[in-house]
Design a protein around this motif. Structure first.
Motif, PDB file in Angstrom:
ATOM      1  N   MET A 122     -36.277  37.903 -11.192  1.00  0.00           N
ATOM      2  CA  MET A 122     -34.933  37.804 -10.630  1.00  0.00           C
ATOM      3  C   MET A 122     -34.488  39.038  -9.852  1.00  0.00           C
ATOM      4  N   ARG A 170     -33.196  29.073  -9.935  1.00  0.00           N
ATOM      5  CA  ARG A 170     -34.285  29.964 -10.339  1.00  0.00           C
ATOM      6  C   ARG A 170     -33.891  30.746 -11.599  1.00  0.00           C
ATOM      7  N   LEU A 171     -32.635  31.188 -11.642  1.00  0.00           N
ATOM      8  CA  LEU A 171     -32.139  31.876 -12.831  1.00  0.00           C
ATOM      9  C   LEU A 171     -32.221  30.972 -14.056  1.00  0.00           C
ATOM     10  N   ALA A 194     -32.746  27.035  -5.458  1.00  0.00           N
ATOM     11  CA  ALA A 194     -31.582  27.870  -5.169  1.00  0.00           C
ATOM     12  C   ALA A 194     -31.567  29.032  -6.161  1.00  0.00           C
ATOM     13  N   PRO A 195     -30.945  30.167  -5.825  1.00  0.00           N
ATOM     14  CA  PRO A 195     -30.952  31.319  -6.738  1.00  0.00           C
ATOM     15  C   PRO A 195     -30.474  30.989  -8.153  1.00  0.00           C
ATOM     16  N   PRO A 212     -29.448  39.756 -10.141  1.00  0.00           N
ATOM     17  CA  PRO A 212     -29.556  38.302 -10.328  1.00  0.00           C
ATOM     18  C   PRO A 212     -28.244  37.605 -10.018  1.00  0.00           C
ATOM     19  N   PRO A 213     -28.310  36.348  -9.609  1.00  0.00           N
ATOM     20  CA  PRO A 213     -27.090  35.589  -9.304  1.00  0.00           C
ATOM     21  C   PRO A 213     -26.364  35.200 -10.580  1.00  0.00           C
ATOM     22  N   GLU A 240     -41.395  27.395  -6.166  1.00  0.00           N
ATOM     23  CA  GLU A 240     -40.265  28.260  -6.529  1.00  0.00           C
ATOM     24  C   GLU A 240     -39.400  28.600  -5.321  1.00  0.00           C
ATOM     25  N   ARG A 241     -39.974  28.571  -4.128  1.00  0.00           N
ATOM     26  CA  ARG A 241     -39.203  28.895  -2.929  1.00  0.00           C
ATOM     27  C   ARG A 241     -38.151  27.835  -2.623  1.00  0.00           C
TER      28      ARG A 241
END
Length: 464
Positions: free
Chosen positions: A304, A356-357, A352-353, A308-309, A348-349
């Motif tokens: 992250m 991913r979190l 969205a952030p 991180p978001p 993983e790309r």
């Protein structure tokens, strides 16, 4: 005199801090922090001891100008020993345990190290076994090692710098060092076989007052002369101590930082698997504690980044519905799945952030649940440190274990508060509160699918 405020020197692998702990409120009231870097020059990668020492003294002086300090306690990461010469100076640099140098002598070391049955100490790579560090240092730098007069565990080195008194301590000796026999409460057979016993300073209790602050340090910092300095404690056991003093077994503590260390008190008797990073720690009372660990904080930073978001329930719901997962392990080489490389079940790309979190948080929670199973943990689960503020992690951990999860929101880390508990007469009150986040059946289904896919992933890695 009634103790009101303790200054805690807290040296973690990634960061170091000096915190003032108010004993009546049992919370940090002031903190100074710095990064804990590694020096990559010289004989081998090592900790910048003198920079840390300057930080400690400057912080003690600054904090004392704000609040009266009644005592000093110390807690540090493990897997670290300090080698002193007759004059009390470093005979060799303090080795960074993530340096792979000791692996060059792994075959020779494996022939002399004690069995897991004796020490409860798993065979770990790099310098994560202190015995492997000492073995490598003695053979690679014989002239330097010949000057070693005293071996100290890491927390007790800082106590020595403050008091001039040399000591070792159980929680640091009993932390995957290969040097300690928890059942016999004494040094392992290897220590005598290699002739090291005479080098180890006396073993003291973490709660012992090691001595008073040296006069020249009192003059430099403005602190009172002979200010009591406590022996000190290994950081994971510092996190455990407040709960050990106040909770009824069974329960477990999940101490999160660079390492996630899971400790079980009063759980089921199980056969620990040294190949899966399970081990025996020794708590501040001298009792063996089944434990497991993985580099969860390092994994989170890798996945992250530093910023991180914010998490969201919407992102968690999307991840649950789609079944997006990260299978073990990040990083490779430690934890319950040490031989497998991470695999995403999604590109993983495309995440969205916040998604991913959620995937990363679920992964870390399920790694934690795996560790809890491996050590026979039962009862409430107390999460301390940074992960205690991660709701997605807490939700998945509750779902995967089916047990009550408590989050210690009292402090960013439980280690400083635990070290403050060493002061005699402290009225302990932990800040752990029951996690009340809603957990749907989708979380439990996700956990079961992760376990099934992980088992197949591990089996494939073994076959390969």
């Amino acid at each position: 005199m009634t103790m009101k405020t303790v200054a805690v020197i807290d040296i973690g692998k990634t960061n170091a801090k000096v915190a003032l702990v108010d004993l009546a409120r049992f919370e940090e009231i002031a903190v100074r922090k710095t990064g804990n870097g590694v020096v990559n020059s010289g004989l081998y990668p090592h900790f910048d001891i003198e920079r840390l020492w300057r930080f400690i003294l400057d912080s003690l002086a600054a904090l004392h100008r704000e609040h009266r300090v009644d005592a000093i306690s110390v807690t540090t990461h493990g897997a670290t020993a300090v080698l002193l010469d007759d004059a009390g100076d470093l005979a060799l640099p303090v080795l960074d345990y993530e340096f792979a140098g000791p692996d060059a002598l792994a075959a020779d070391y494996d022939r002399v190290r004690p069995l897991f049955f004796e020490t409860g100490s798993a065979r770990l790579p790099m310098g994560l076994n202190v015995g492997a560090q000492l073995f490598w240092q003695e053979r690679m730098f014989p002239e330097h090692f010949a000057k070693v007069a005293t071996i100290l565990t890491y927390a007790q080195y800082w106590s020595y710098r403050l008091t001039g008194v040399r000591a070792n301590e159980l929680t640091s000796l009993g932390c995957h060092t290969d040097l300690w026999n928890p059942k016999a409460a004494g040094f392992s057979s290897m220590v005598d076989a290699l002739g090291w016993r005479k080098l180890f300073a006396p073993v003291r209790k973490a709660s012992d007052v090691l001595g008073g602050l040296l006069q020249h340090l009192a003059d430099e910092t403005g602190l009172p002369r002979n200010l009591p300095v406590y022996c000190g404690i290994h950081d994971s056991n510092a996190s455990l101590l407040p709960h050990l003093l106040t909770r009824n077994a069974p329960f477990s503590v999940v101490s999160t930082g660079t390492w996630v260390v899971i400790l079980s008190v009063g759980g089921d008797r199980v056969e620990l698997d040294e190949k899966r990073d399970t081990l025996i720690n020794v708590n501040a009372l001298g009792d063996p504690v089944p434990s497991a660990r993985f580099m969860g904080g390092r994994a989170f930073s890798t996945l992250m980044g530093e910023n991180p978001p914010a998490g969201s329930l919407e992102a968690e719901s999307k991840v649950l519905a789609a079944g997006h997962m990260l299978l073990p392990s990040v990083p490779v080489g430690s934890g319950p799945f040490p031989s497998t490389s991470a695999r995403w079940t999604v590109d993983e790309r495309a995440l969205a952030p916040a998604e991913r979190l959620a995937v990363a948080s679920f992964h870390l929670a399920l790694m934690t649940a795996t560790c809890l199973d491996l050590i026979g943990a039962r009862g409430e689960i107390v999460v301390e440190g940074p992960f205690a503020a991660n709701a997605a992690y807490l939700r998945m951990l509750a779902a995967a274990t089916g047990r009550q999860v408590l989050a210690d929101s009292h402090s960013a880390t439980g280690t400083s508060l635990g070290a403050a508990c060493l002061v005699t007469g402290v009225r302990v009150h932990t800040g752990a509160e029951r996690f009340k986040g809603s957990v749907s059946d989708d979380y439990a289904r996700y956990a079961e699918e992760w376990r099934a896919l992980t088992a197949a992933h591990v089996e494939h890695a073994v076959d390969a």
